[in-house]
Motif scaffolding. Structure first.
Motif, PDB file in Angstrom:
ATOM      1  N   ALA A  38       6.697  10.529   3.670  1.00 56.41           N
ATOM      2  CA  ALA A  38       6.661   9.211   4.299  1.00 56.41           C
ATOM      3  C   ALA A  38       7.648   9.147   5.460  1.00 56.41           C
ATOM      4  CB  ALA A  38       6.992   8.135   3.279  1.00 56.41           C
ATOM      5  N   SER A  39       7.204   8.613   6.597  1.00 56.53           N
ATOM      6  CA  SER A  39       8.095   8.424   7.735  1.00 56.53           C
ATOM      7  C   SER A  39       9.143   7.365   7.398  1.00 56.53           C
ATOM      8  CB  SER A  39       7.294   7.986   8.967  1.00 56.53           C
ATOM      9  OG  SER A  39       6.828   6.659   8.794  1.00 56.53           O
ATOM     10  N   LEU A  84       8.287   5.350  -1.372  1.00 56.96           N
ATOM     11  CA  LEU A  84       9.702   5.208  -1.704  1.00 56.96           C
ATOM     12  C   LEU A  84      10.326   6.521  -2.147  1.00 56.96           C
ATOM     13  CD1 LEU A  84       9.838   1.776  -3.573  1.00 56.96           C
ATOM     14  CD2 LEU A  84      10.615   2.306  -1.258  1.00 56.96           C
ATOM     15  N   GLU A  85       9.473   7.427  -2.655  1.00 49.08           N
ATOM     16  CA  GLU A  85       9.995   8.701  -3.149  1.00 49.08           C
ATOM     17  C   GLU A  85       9.564   9.898  -2.308  1.00 49.08           C
ATOM     18  OE1 GLU A  85       7.887   6.797  -5.199  1.00 49.08           O
ATOM     19  OE2 GLU A  85       9.501   5.603  -6.092  1.00 49.08           O
ATOM     20  N   ALA A  86       8.472   9.771  -1.574  1.00 50.29           N
ATOM     21  CA  ALA A  86       7.846  10.927  -0.938  1.00 50.29           C
ATOM     22  C   ALA A  86       8.556  11.330   0.344  1.00 50.29           C
ATOM     23  CB  ALA A  86       6.377  10.634  -0.632  1.00 50.29           C
ATOM     24  N   ALA A 125       7.746  -0.052   2.660  1.00 48.30           N
ATOM     25  CA  ALA A 125       7.671  -0.046   1.204  1.00 48.30           C
ATOM     26  C   ALA A 125       8.898  -0.721   0.596  1.00 48.30           C
ATOM     27  CB  ALA A 125       7.536   1.391   0.692  1.00 48.30           C
ATOM     28  N   GLU A 126      10.054  -0.498   1.176  1.00 45.07           N
ATOM     29  CA  GLU A 126      11.273  -1.135   0.694  1.00 45.07           C
ATOM     30  C   GLU A 126      11.222  -2.643   0.896  1.00 45.07           C
ATOM     31  OE1 GLU A 126      14.247   2.668   1.590  1.00 45.07           O
ATOM     32  OE2 GLU A 126      14.061   1.028   3.040  1.00 45.07           O
ATOM     33  N   VAL A 167       0.840  -1.201   0.000  1.00 48.64           N
ATOM     34  CA  VAL A 167       0.000   0.000   0.000  1.00 48.64           C
ATOM     35  C   VAL A 167       0.875   1.250   0.000  1.00 48.64           C
ATOM     36  CG1 VAL A 167      -1.745   1.308   1.275  1.00 48.64           C
ATOM     37  CG2 VAL A 167      -1.885  -1.191   1.175  1.00 48.64           C
ATOM     38  N   LEU A 168       1.866   1.278   0.863  1.00 51.53           N
ATOM     39  CA  LEU A 168       2.714   2.464   0.993  1.00 51.53           C
ATOM     40  C   LEU A 168       3.545   2.696  -0.262  1.00 51.53           C
ATOM     41  CD1 LEU A 168       3.634   1.858   4.707  1.00 51.53           C
ATOM     42  CD2 LEU A 168       2.586   3.960   3.823  1.00 51.53           C
TER      43      LEU A 168
END
Length: 262
Positions: free
Chosen positions: A197-198, A192-194, A205-206, A185-186
């Motif tokens: 994102a914490s 990954l780019e934003a 995500a990774e 979802v993330l």
């Protein structure tokens, strides 16, 4: 709760279980609950069949009465189910609707108890945030729906909560399957780019990106997957690995999940 644990500087957040959810949701707009094996996977299978799903805590004795009051079928524990009975197993739900619908009083309503994801959703029902169910099957559909919800204050603040499993003493056992589901979802939300994102959300995500190419085998080989395979429920794991095969967006409205995409 320490301010640092709230990840409040970030729009996309990630944590585990009820305590993690409580840390994240104070100023969030949406809580996305992930329980890949198997509540949110089974939830998507049910909504694919046009059924409203009532989450409930893991209390088989009271769940039956709760379902009866709502004219719904109650899903029994996976290991307790007899052939043809609906349980938390997504295989059982898919089979029931493949026969044209549930045959008892709850033809289009299902009470789905579980000790982790369902109980977490049930507890979030009055938290003042939208509650969405996500799995690997509908991760991209959920992310697209969330991305379209841009309001006057901008994109929604999203807390993705992995339900995890339980150790025998009741403590949360983080499970790779839920890390990957949350990460799916993330990643689809751009974690990954934003910069929004914490670090926790980015790490989830990774983790999904690293597993995506071999997802079914990894699901079968992680601790929760092996447990189900060893108990004879390998087909449940395979359904959980059906990445992005469902377009449903389970949104908790009142007591029940309905498909917000329709």
């Amino acid at each position: 709760m320490l301010a640092a644990h709230r990840q409040g500087a970030y729009r996309l957040r990630f944590d585990w279980g009820p305590t993690g959810a409580a840390a994240l949701i104070e100023d969030c707009d949406v809580a996305v609950v992930v329980d890949v094996l198997s509540f949110t996977t089974t939830l998507t299978v049910a909504l694919d069949g046009g059924v409203s799903v009532y989450p409930y805590r893991w209390d088989p004795e009271s769940a039956a009465g709760y379902a009866a009051e709502r004219g719904a079928t109650v899903a029994v524990g996976r290991s307790r189910a007899v052939p043809g009975e609906v349980s938390l197993s997504p295989v059982s739900v898919r089979a029931a609707f493949g026969r044209g619908g549930l045959t008892d009083v709850g033809g289009n309503r299902l009470v789905l108890p579980s000790p982790n994801g369902s109980a977490l959703c049930f507890g979030l029902a009055d938290a003042g945030v939208d509650v969405v169910g996500a799995s690997l099957r509908n991760a991209t559909a959920v992310a697209r729906w969330l991305s379209a919800r841009v309001g006057a204050a901008g994109p929604p603040r999203v807390a993705v909560v992995a339900a995890g499993e339980r150790w025998p003493d009741g403590a949360i056992r983080p499970g790779l399957e839920d890390l990957w589901g949350a990460g799916a979802v993330l990643r689809a939300l751009g974690a990954l780019e934003a910069e929004a994102a914490s670090p926790e959300a980015r790490a989830a995500a990774e983790a999904f990106a690293a597993a995506e190419g071999d997802l079914q085998a990894r699901l079968r080989d992680c601790a929760s997957g092996r447990e189900l395979v060893d108990k004879g429920f390998g087909d449940d794991v395979d359904i959980a690995a059906e990445l992005d095969t469902s377009a449903v967006v389970p949104l908790l409205r009142g007591e029940a999940f309905v498909d917000a995409s329709s």
